[in-house]
Design an enzyme around this catalytic site. Structure first.
Site, PDB file in Angstrom:
ATOM      1  N   HIS A 278       3.349  -6.778   1.950  1.00  7.96           N
ATOM      2  CA  HIS A 278       2.515  -7.805   2.573  1.00  7.96           C
ATOM      3  C   HIS A 278       2.648  -9.082   1.736  1.00  7.96           C
ATOM      4  CE1 HIS A 278      -0.013  -5.022   5.107  1.00  7.96           C
ATOM      5  NE2 HIS A 278       0.315  -4.160   4.158  1.00  7.96           N
TER       6      HIS A 278
ATOM      7  N   GLU B 250      -0.801   2.652   6.160  1.00 11.14           N
ATOM      8  CA  GLU B 250      -0.907   3.106   7.554  1.00 11.14           C
ATOM      9  C   GLU B 250       0.457   3.342   8.185  1.00 11.14           C
ATOM     10  OE1 GLU B 250      -3.276   0.171   9.518  1.00 11.14           O
ATOM     11  OE2 GLU B 250      -5.112   0.746   8.456  1.00 11.14           O
ATOM     12  N   VAL B 251       1.398   2.490   7.877  1.00 12.72           N
ATOM     13  CA  VAL B 251       2.729   2.609   8.491  1.00 12.72           C
ATOM     14  C   VAL B 251       3.693   3.191   7.452  1.00 12.72           C
ATOM     15  CG1 VAL B 251       4.633   1.387   9.597  1.00 12.72           C
ATOM     16  CG2 VAL B 251       2.273   0.644  10.015  1.00 12.72           C
TER      17      VAL B 251
ATOM     18  N   HIS C  85       6.646  -1.544   3.273  1.00 11.54           N
ATOM     19  CA  HIS C  85       6.465  -2.949   3.645  1.00 11.54           C
ATOM     20  C   HIS C  85       5.723  -3.659   2.527  1.00 11.54           C
ATOM     21  CE1 HIS C  85       3.350  -0.404   5.433  1.00 11.54           C
ATOM     22  NE2 HIS C  85       2.488  -1.388   5.235  1.00 11.54           N
TER      23      HIS C  85
ATOM     24  N   ASN D 122       0.846  -1.187   0.000  1.00 10.86           N
ATOM     25  CA  ASN D 122       0.000   0.000   0.000  1.00 10.86           C
ATOM     26  C   ASN D 122       0.883   1.240   0.000  1.00 10.86           C
ATOM     27  OD1 ASN D 122      -2.502  -1.415   0.175  1.00 10.86           O
ATOM     28  ND2 ASN D 122      -2.070  -1.788   2.336  1.00 10.86           N
TER      29      ASN D 122
HETATM   30  P1  5GP Z   1      -0.489  -0.850   5.726  1.00  7.03           P
HETATM   31  O1  5GP Z   1      -1.926  -0.530   5.943  1.00  7.03           O
HETATM   32  O2  5GP Z   1       0.407   0.303   6.130  1.00  7.03           O
HETATM   33  O3  5GP Z   1      -0.189  -1.393   4.367  1.00  7.03           O
HETATM   34  O4  5GP Z   1      -0.170  -2.060   6.690  1.00  7.03           O
HETATM   35  C1  5GP Z   1       0.357  -1.935   7.961  1.00  7.03           C
HETATM   36  C2  5GP Z   1       0.347  -3.315   8.586  1.00  7.03           C
HETATM   37  O5  5GP Z   1       1.171  -3.288   9.724  1.00  7.03           O
HETATM   38  C3  5GP Z   1      -1.043  -3.781   9.041  1.00  7.03           C
HETATM   39  O6  5GP Z   1      -1.349  -5.004   8.390  1.00  7.03           O
HETATM   40  C4  5GP Z   1      -0.887  -3.940  10.551  1.00  7.03           C
HETATM   41  O7  5GP Z   1      -1.606  -5.031  11.072  1.00  7.03           O
HETATM   42  C5  5GP Z   1       0.612  -4.112  10.709  1.00  7.03           C
HETATM   43  N1  5GP Z   1       1.135  -3.668  11.986  1.00  7.03           N
HETATM   44  C6  5GP Z   1       0.886  -2.471  12.588  1.00  7.03           C
HETATM   45  N2  5GP Z   1       1.560  -2.383  13.744  1.00  7.03           N
HETATM   46  C7  5GP Z   1       2.260  -3.543  13.872  1.00  7.03           C
HETATM   47  C8  5GP Z   1       3.165  -4.045  14.866  1.00  7.03           C
HETATM   48  O8  5GP Z   1       3.452  -3.409  15.875  1.00  7.03           O
HETATM   49  N3  5GP Z   1       3.688  -5.273  14.646  1.00  7.03           N
HETATM   50  C9  5GP Z   1       3.400  -6.008  13.534  1.00  7.03           C
HETATM   51  N4  5GP Z   1       3.987  -7.208  13.433  1.00  7.03           N
HETATM   52  N5  5GP Z   1       2.560  -5.570  12.570  1.00  7.03           N
HETATM   53  C10 5GP Z   1       1.989  -4.349  12.750  1.00  7.03           C
END
Ligand code: 5GP
Length: 119
Positions: A106, A99-100, A104, A91
């Protein structure tokens, strides 16, 4: 967008927050997602400070880029996801639902994953 060194994955990389680690090398870290959205849900991240795929594809070295892709493939093989297949997803930004703010990938597998996007 400037890199926020306090984002959760930066803190995981510094060892300030634990993760369920699967694999690590000089350039990448792979660990299980804390809120899995499939039977198998792994996150593969570069160790370098890159906000997103946009940042990474423009600024990362060829070695870093190759390492990330190689780690995704290796984890899929190591977790026996190849025969039945899997999906990768990254994403990016607001419309991508990121979100982060640390790049990353997935990696989903272990069950049929359905349509690529839900409308
Ligand atoms: P995004 O929405 O940014 O593509 O995905 C962020 C992902 O990071 C989400 O699937 C969420 O569950 C995961 N995530 C958020 N905080 C943590 C964490 O502290 N540890 C781990 N292992 N995953 C996290």
């Amino acid at each position: 967008m400037a890199y926020d060194s306090e984002n959760i994955f930066a803190r995981i990389l510094r060892g300030e927050i634990p993760c369920n680690k699967i694999y690590e090398d000089d350039h990448t870290l792979a660990f299980y997602d804390i809120a899995p959205q499939a039977e198998t849900h792994v996150l593969v991240i570069p160790k370098g400070a890159y906000v997103s795929l946009d940042d990474f594809s423009e600024h990362a070295s060829d070695v870093e880029i190759a390492a990330l892709i190689k780690t995704v493939g290796k984890i899929a093989r190591d977790l026996n996801l190849v025969e039945d297949g899997y999906r990768i997803l990254s994403n990016m930004g607001k419309n991508g639902g990121q979100e982060v703010p640390h790049l990353h990938i997935h990696l989903f597998g272990g069950e049929p994953l359905g349509p690529m996007l839900t409308k």
